[in-house]
Design a protein around this motif. Structure first.
Motif, PDB file in Angstrom:
ATOM      1  N   ALA A 139      -1.043   2.980  18.968  1.00 36.65           N
ATOM      2  CA  ALA A 139      -0.690   4.039  18.013  1.00 36.65           C
ATOM      3  C   ALA A 139      -1.586   4.067  16.771  1.00 36.65           C
ATOM      4  N   GLY A 140      -2.802   3.568  16.905  1.00 36.28           N
ATOM      5  CA  GLY A 140      -3.721   3.576  15.765  1.00 36.28           C
ATOM      6  C   GLY A 140      -4.019   4.972  15.263  1.00 36.28           C
ATOM      7  N   HIS A 141      -3.980   5.958  16.174  1.00 42.84           N
ATOM      8  CA  HIS A 141      -4.306   7.339  15.769  1.00 42.84           C
ATOM      9  C   HIS A 141      -3.241   7.951  14.862  1.00 42.84           C
ATOM     10  N   THR A 142      -2.085   7.292  14.719  1.00 38.56           N
ATOM     11  CA  THR A 142      -1.031   7.832  13.845  1.00 38.56           C
ATOM     12  C   THR A 142      -1.231   7.399  12.390  1.00 38.56           C
ATOM     13  N   GLN A 143      -2.263   6.580  12.157  1.00 39.05           N
ATOM     14  CA  GLN A 143      -2.419   5.963  10.839  1.00 39.05           C
ATOM     15  C   GLN A 143      -3.621   6.518  10.084  1.00 39.05           C
ATOM     16  N   SER A 144      -3.429   6.710   8.766  1.00 44.77           N
ATOM     17  CA  SER A 144      -4.564   7.088   7.926  1.00 44.77           C
ATOM     18  C   SER A 144      -4.847   6.019   6.872  1.00 44.77           C
ATOM     19  N   ALA A 145      -4.069   4.927   6.881  1.00 44.40           N
ATOM     20  CA  ALA A 145      -4.232   3.868   5.874  1.00 44.40           C
ATOM     21  C   ALA A 145      -4.166   4.460   4.457  1.00 44.40           C
ATOM     22  N   GLN A 146      -3.201   5.361   4.267  1.00 38.92           N
ATOM     23  CA  GLN A 146      -2.947   6.028   2.974  1.00 38.92           C
ATOM     24  C   GLN A 146      -4.060   6.997   2.558  1.00 38.92           C
ATOM     25  N   LEU A 147      -5.000   7.288   3.465  1.00 34.65           N
ATOM     26  CA  LEU A 147      -6.013   8.287   3.087  1.00 34.65           C
ATOM     27  C   LEU A 147      -5.385   9.676   2.960  1.00 34.65           C
ATOM     28  N   GLU A 148      -4.386   9.977   3.803  1.00 37.87           N
ATOM     29  CA  GLU A 148      -3.786  11.322   3.728  1.00 37.87           C
ATOM     30  C   GLU A 148      -3.139  11.582   2.361  1.00 37.87           C
ATOM     31  N   PRO A 149      -2.233  10.713   1.880  1.00 36.13           N
ATOM     32  CA  PRO A 149      -1.695  10.988   0.530  1.00 36.13           C
ATOM     33  C   PRO A 149      -2.785  10.951  -0.548  1.00 36.13           C
ATOM     34  N   ALA A 150      -3.836  10.177  -0.319  1.00 39.51           N
ATOM     35  CA  ALA A 150      -4.928  10.144  -1.303  1.00 39.51           C
ATOM     36  C   ALA A 150      -5.629  11.496  -1.375  1.00 39.51           C
ATOM     37  N   THR A 151      -5.813  12.142  -0.210  1.00 37.64           N
ATOM     38  CA  THR A 151      -6.463  13.465  -0.230  1.00 37.64           C
ATOM     39  C   THR A 151      -5.535  14.507  -0.836  1.00 37.64           C
ATOM     40  N   VAL A 152      -4.229  14.371  -0.609  1.00 42.28           N
ATOM     41  CA  VAL A 152      -3.273  15.284  -1.246  1.00 42.28           C
ATOM     42  C   VAL A 152      -3.371  15.146  -2.766  1.00 42.28           C
ATOM     43  N   TRP A 153      -3.560  13.923  -3.234  1.00 43.42           N
ATOM     44  CA  TRP A 153      -3.690  13.635  -4.669  1.00 43.42           C
ATOM     45  C   TRP A 153      -4.976  14.219  -5.240  1.00 43.42           C
ATOM     46  N   GLY A 154      -6.022  14.302  -4.389  1.00 39.29           N
ATOM     47  CA  GLY A 154      -7.271  14.877  -4.890  1.00 39.29           C
ATOM     48  C   GLY A 154      -8.512  14.054  -4.584  1.00 39.29           C
ATOM     49  N   LEU A 155      -8.346  13.015  -3.746  1.00 41.05           N
ATOM     50  CA  LEU A 155      -9.523  12.233  -3.357  1.00 41.05           C
ATOM     51  C   LEU A 155     -10.489  13.135  -2.599  1.00 41.05           C
ATOM     52  N   GLY A 156     -11.736  13.119  -3.007  1.00 42.42           N
ATOM     53  CA  GLY A 156     -12.717  14.002  -2.399  1.00 42.42           C
ATOM     54  C   GLY A 156     -13.610  13.276  -1.415  1.00 42.42           C
ATOM     55  N   VAL A 157     -14.432  14.062  -0.733  1.00 46.39           N
ATOM     56  CA  VAL A 157     -15.359  13.534   0.274  1.00 46.39           C
ATOM     57  C   VAL A 157     -16.198  12.383  -0.294  1.00 46.39           C
ATOM     58  N   SER A 158     -16.615  12.548  -1.556  1.00 45.61           N
ATOM     59  CA  SER A 158     -17.521  11.558  -2.143  1.00 45.61           C
ATOM     60  C   SER A 158     -16.827  10.232  -2.438  1.00 45.61           C
ATOM     61  N   GLU A 159     -15.486  10.192  -2.325  1.00 46.44           N
ATOM     62  CA  GLU A 159     -14.769   8.967  -2.695  1.00 46.44           C
ATOM     63  C   GLU A 159     -14.251   8.177  -1.494  1.00 46.44           C
ATOM     64  N   VAL A 160     -14.494   8.655  -0.286  1.00 49.17           N
ATOM     65  CA  VAL A 160     -13.938   7.961   0.886  1.00 49.17           C
ATOM     66  C   VAL A 160     -14.521   6.557   1.010  1.00 49.17           C
ATOM     67  N   ALA A 161     -15.827   6.427   0.787  1.00 54.42           N
ATOM     68  CA  ALA A 161     -16.447   5.102   0.903  1.00 54.42           C
ATOM     69  C   ALA A 161     -15.872   4.146  -0.146  1.00 54.42           C
ATOM     70  N   ASP A 162     -15.613   4.675  -1.335  1.00 50.51           N
ATOM     71  CA  ASP A 162     -15.010   3.872  -2.403  1.00 50.51           C
ATOM     72  C   ASP A 162     -13.590   3.442  -2.005  1.00 50.51           C
ATOM     73  N   PHE A 163     -12.869   4.360  -1.374  1.00 49.71           N
ATOM     74  CA  PHE A 163     -11.504   4.063  -0.900  1.00 49.71           C
ATOM     75  C   PHE A 163     -11.539   2.912   0.108  1.00 49.71           C
ATOM     76  N   ILE A 164     -12.483   2.986   1.048  1.00 47.39           N
ATOM     77  CA  ILE A 164     -12.622   1.921   2.051  1.00 47.39           C
ATOM     78  C   ILE A 164     -12.904   0.583   1.364  1.00 47.39           C
ATOM     79  N   ALA A 165     -13.823   0.593   0.415  1.00 49.22           N
ATOM     80  CA  ALA A 165     -14.199  -0.650  -0.276  1.00 49.22           C
ATOM     81  C   ALA A 165     -13.023  -1.218  -1.074  1.00 49.22           C
ATOM     82  N   LEU A 166     -12.265  -0.324  -1.729  1.00 46.65           N
ATOM     83  CA  LEU A 166     -11.107  -0.775  -2.507  1.00 46.65           C
ATOM     84  C   LEU A 166     -10.068  -1.433  -1.611  1.00 46.65           C
ATOM     85  N   ARG A 167      -9.807  -0.836  -0.459  1.00 44.69           N
ATOM     86  CA  ARG A 167      -8.839  -1.433   0.471  1.00 44.69           C
ATOM     87  C   ARG A 167      -9.292  -2.831   0.902  1.00 44.69           C
TER      88      ARG A 167
END
Lengths: 257, 222
Positions: B22-50
């Protein structure tokens, strides 16, 4: 009532500034026994505990900074001990600012030991990490059977219009038998990711340990209920008054009463 | 008995998102982050922060759990240390839910594992991953890399569903993140004590996990 206040100024630099507050049931009944002590190098500030009131159930103590806090090289150690069935309330007269430390650092360590059915309520005032400050803070809470704690913490990253200094903080709470209840670390500084705090410069936390906030509690922050009992409510804000969690703090105080 | 497959192949197997976990059901909180306003340029930063925070906690938990399993120590202490370091009930629930799917698979792949009995339905994902890694004969460092790599790929594949991205760009971010995965694995691989598991929190990610758990408009479970 037994009340002891001692001060032992000495000149051996490098020692931490120590503050001790211990309250316990008096052997013969009546008002609780209160032991207050502050001691440190003569050239360093101390946090002086001042008794505000006491009765047969507990005491209220104010933690008053003496001397400029918090500067490079300051090492503050605060030890709180609450005896069986006693309630201690701690207040602070004002917030604390950690100033620029020019490459040096400061530490602020708190240890809280709660005996069986003891309770502590500590309304922390804002802790401001000014640009250039480098502070390590630790809080350790040991809860005996039936012990409760309500802690409020407001971390402000930078004074108004200023970048943040560097802060590393650890909170570790354990229950009876040393069972882990909550263990959190936060490292934040001028180079931190915006995503760590969502762009906020204020982190407000209400931490109830050994007691859980009521289910129906209104959400002035994000609520986290812990597996071992206890609730953390956290607000990430841009303005200080938006992150003080007044409602949750009131409920946490009641929950540990 | 036939020789067991070499551990690099088993590591590939466990890292494969096509496994029925069921890995495809997970976004590792990226979905609520994009709702908040995380943009394309911040995905790599999000990965590093996690990798520095929540994923570091999970990887260290898995390593310490595998040590406990192999040494015959009580894994409940590791579970308690993990729960104390995971204040978000939504994140704990997600981990346990993922663990149940993974445990079903491990029961089929390695039914002879002596550790299935000591990790019940309430186990965390890190601990069940430790059971799988033990059966696969992985080293602690491999297990930590598995946890880190899986988290990076979870965010990356979710990003392709949530944001307008070129899949090759996302693959580049994954490649760039591998150095941090390696560093994480090096840091946590020697750990054996529950108290040594780092407690690095990410307050905004934890808040996103909670808000996402109560929203009805979502692509991903978490």
């Amino acid at each position: 009532m037994t009340l002891t206040i001692t001060t032992t100024p000495t000149s051996d630099a490098g020692r931490p500034s120590r503050t001790q507050v211990a309250v316990s049931r008096a052997a013969g009944g009546g008002r609780v026994s209160v032991w207050l002590d502050a001691d440190g190098p003569a050239d360093r500030p101390v946090v002086r505990p001042v008794l505000l009131s006491s009765d047969e159930h507990g005491a209220r103590v104010c933690l008053v900074p003496e001397g400029a806090l918090l500067l490079a090289g300051d090492r503050i150690e605060i030890t709180i001990s609450v005896g069986s069935g006693v309630r201690l309330e701690l207040v602070e007269p004002a917030g604390t600012v950690a100033y620029a430390m020019d490459g040096d650092r400061a530490t602020w360590d708190v240890a809280i030991d709660l005996d069986v059915d003891a309770a502590v309520v500590w309304a922390g005032e804002p802790f401001v990490v000014a640009a250039g400050a480098d502070v390590t803070r630790s809080t350790t809470v040991r809860l005996g059977v039936g012990a409760r704690a309500a802690l409020r913490e407001i971390v402000v990253l930078g004074r108004h219009g200023e970048a943040s200094g560097r802060l590393e903080q650890h909170l570790t709470a354990t229950g009876p038998g040393g069972r882990p209840v909550l263990s959190e670390a936060l490292e934040v500084g001028p180079g931190s990711s915006r995503l760590l705090l969502g762009g906020a410069r204020i982190v407000g936390s209400v931490i109830a340990l050994g007691a859980t906030l009521p289910e129906s509690a209104p959400a002035d922050g994000t609520r986290f209920d812990l597996d071992e009992g206890g609730t953390v409510v956290r607000a990430l804000g841009v303005e200080a008054h938006r992150a003080t969690l007044a409602t949750s703090w009131g409920l946490a105080r009641e929950a540990v009463a | 008995m036939d020789r067991p497959p070499p551990s690099p192949l088993l590591l590939m197997l466990l890292a494969d998102a096509r496994l029925p976990t069921a890995g495809h059901t997970q976004s590792a909180q990226l979905e609520p982050a994009t709702v908040w306003g995380l943009g394309v340029s911040e995905v790599a930063d999000f990965i590093a922060l996690r990798l520095r925070t929540v994923t570091r906690v999970e990887a260290a938990t898995a390593v310490v759990a595998m040590h406990h399993l192999r040494a015959g120590l009580d894994v409940a202490e590791v579970e308690a240390a993990w729960a104390a370091r995971t204040p978000s009930p939504a994140m704990r629930a997600t981990s346990r839910q993922m663990a149940r799917a993974l445990r079903r698979l491990v029961c089929r792949l390695w039914p002879e594992s002596p550790h299935l009995a000591v990790t019940g339905p309430g186990a965390s994902r890190a601990v069940v991953l430790a059971v799988a890694a033990d059966s696969a004969g992985l080293a602690p460092r491999d297990l930590a890399m598995l946890v880190g790599y899986d988290d990076v790929q979870t965010v990356a594949s979710a990003a392709l569903k949530l944001l307008p991205l070129d899949p090759a760009d996302v693959a580049c971010w994954v490649l760039d993140a591998l150095a941090a995965v390696d560093a994480l694995a090096t840091e946590v691989a020697p750990l054996t004590l529950p108290s040594a598991i780092p407690a690095a929190g990410a307050p905004q990610i934890e808040a996103w996990a909670e808000s996402h758990a109560v929203t009805s408009r979502r692509l991903f479970n978490a």
